[in-house]
Design a protein around this motif. Structure first.
Motif, mmCIF file in Angstrom:
data_model
loop_
_atom_site.group_PDB
_atom_site.id
_atom_site.type_symbol
_atom_site.label_atom_id
_atom_site.label_comp_id
_atom_site.label_asym_id
_atom_site.label_seq_id
_atom_site.Cartn_x
_atom_site.Cartn_y
_atom_site.Cartn_z
ATOM 1 N N ASP A 199 2.229 -6.164 -7.553
ATOM 2 C CA ASP A 199 3.760 -5.670 -7.399
ATOM 3 C C ASP A 199 3.692 -4.078 -8.288
ATOM 4 O O ASP A 199 4.160 -3.259 -7.875
ATOM 5 N N GLN A 200 3.173 -4.237 -9.498
ATOM 6 C CA GLN A 200 3.135 -2.946 -10.191
ATOM 7 C C GLN A 200 1.993 -1.974 -9.677
ATOM 8 O O GLN A 200 2.489 -0.746 -9.811
ATOM 9 N N GLU A 202 1.169 -1.499 -6.623
ATOM 10 C CA GLU A 202 2.031 -1.139 -5.174
ATOM 11 C C GLU A 202 3.054 -0.086 -5.807
ATOM 12 O O GLU A 202 3.074 0.980 -4.828
ATOM 13 N N ASN A 203 3.764 -0.307 -6.670
ATOM 14 C CA ASN A 203 4.676 0.736 -7.010
ATOM 15 C C ASN A 203 4.106 1.926 -7.600
ATOM 16 O O ASN A 203 4.551 3.127 -7.281
ATOM 17 N N ASP A 204 2.965 1.735 -8.276
ATOM 18 C CA ASP A 204 2.190 3.103 -8.924
ATOM 19 C C ASP A 204 1.906 3.771 -7.663
ATOM 20 O O ASP A 204 1.766 5.011 -7.587
ATOM 21 N N LEU A 206 2.797 3.911 -4.683
ATOM 22 C CA LEU A 206 4.080 4.611 -3.991
ATOM 23 C C LEU A 206 4.492 5.873 -4.597
ATOM 24 O O LEU A 206 4.641 6.840 -4.152
ATOM 25 N N GLY A 207 4.563 5.655 -5.948
ATOM 26 C CA GLY A 207 4.887 6.899 -6.717
ATOM 27 C C GLY A 207 3.841 8.094 -6.681
ATOM 28 O O GLY A 207 4.059 9.075 -6.423
ATOM 29 N N GLY A 227 3.279 2.937 -14.005
ATOM 30 C CA GLY A 227 3.267 1.757 -14.930
ATOM 31 C C GLY A 227 2.457 1.468 -15.908
ATOM 32 O O GLY A 227 1.060 2.057 -15.306
#
Length: 247
Positions: A199-200, A202-204, A206-207, A227
């Protein structure tokens, strides 16, 4: 020998709420019967008598489903619960007040001579179907989870689960020998840890994609917080796969 038998009887009364009285334990508990016969065969074994100790062990195995080599050394107050399928090798040593469930094997790992079976120190609990193999030492107050395979030494006050067995908990707190439901679920913890990492990441990603898109269109970039990278050598992973990761 008779003091040991009294201790074996007392531990059953203490740990098994189903035990109703002397005669029931004497006639209906194969673990108690197997230990009683073993204490006789072990004494004959120490006298260097040929054949007879092994014959007693063989007959006991036929009657109780518990196989204990006459050479095994077993302390006082040991409880073999249910007993069927338990195998205890020749050079095994079991300390006082240990608890073994059905299907437990204290076995060897080859044809080497000398000390080739495990030593369990006092108050060790071995869950159903667990295999403890080789001339290893298991420290006092240790729990081995059902179905585990232990091939390395275990320090005192530990909990061991899995194949191969991994130490997942150590403390100075004395364990409840019957608290099998309290064993940790190491696989679930590791999977949860990995899912959080995914999850972390994937968020990175996308950012970073948003940052690149803004740069290409000359738009003002907003602050993007990436993150913190998680280190693979964290506590749960080390406990599960060991500390042998390459740098």
């Amino acid at each position: 020998m008779f003091r040991s038998l009294r201790s074996d009887f007392a531990i059953i009364k203490e740990r098994d709420p189903a035990a109703k009285g002397f005669w029931e334990i004497l006639f209906c508990y194969p673990g108690f019967q197997a230990l009683s016969m073993h204490r006789i065969s072990h004494r004959l074994w120490n006298y260097k008598l040929p054949l007879l100790p092994r014959l007693i062990s063989h007959i006991t195995r036929f009657l109780t489903g518990v196989e204990i080599h006459p050479g095994a050394r077993i302390g006082k107050g040991v409880f073999i619960d249910h007993g069927m399928g338990v195998v205890i090798g020749e050079t095994s040593e079991i300390g006082d007040r240990c608890l073994l469930y059905q299907g437990v094997t204290l076995g060897g790992t080859g044809k080497e001579s000398g000390k080739r079976h495990p030593t369990l120190e006092a108050n060790v609990v071995v869950g159903a179907g667990a295999k403890v193999l080789g001339g290893i030492y298991v420290g006092t107050n240790t729990r081995i989870g059902a179905g585990s395979v232990v091939v390395k030494d275990v320090d005192a006050n530990s909990t061991v689960v899995g194949i191969p067995g991994r130490i997942v908990h150590q403390s100075g707190v004395k364990i409840n020998p019957l608290a099998h439901s309290a064993l940790p679920d190491t696989e679930a913890n590791v999977l949860r840890n990995l899912m959080e990492r995914i999850d972390q990441l994937e968020n990175d990603i996308l950012g970073l994609q948003d940052l690149l898109s803004n740069i290409k269109t000359n738009r003002k970039t907003k602050d993007i917080v990436i993150g913190e990278s998680q280190n693979l050598r964290d506590k749960e992973i080390i406990e599960f796969i060991g500390d042998d990761l390459s740098d």
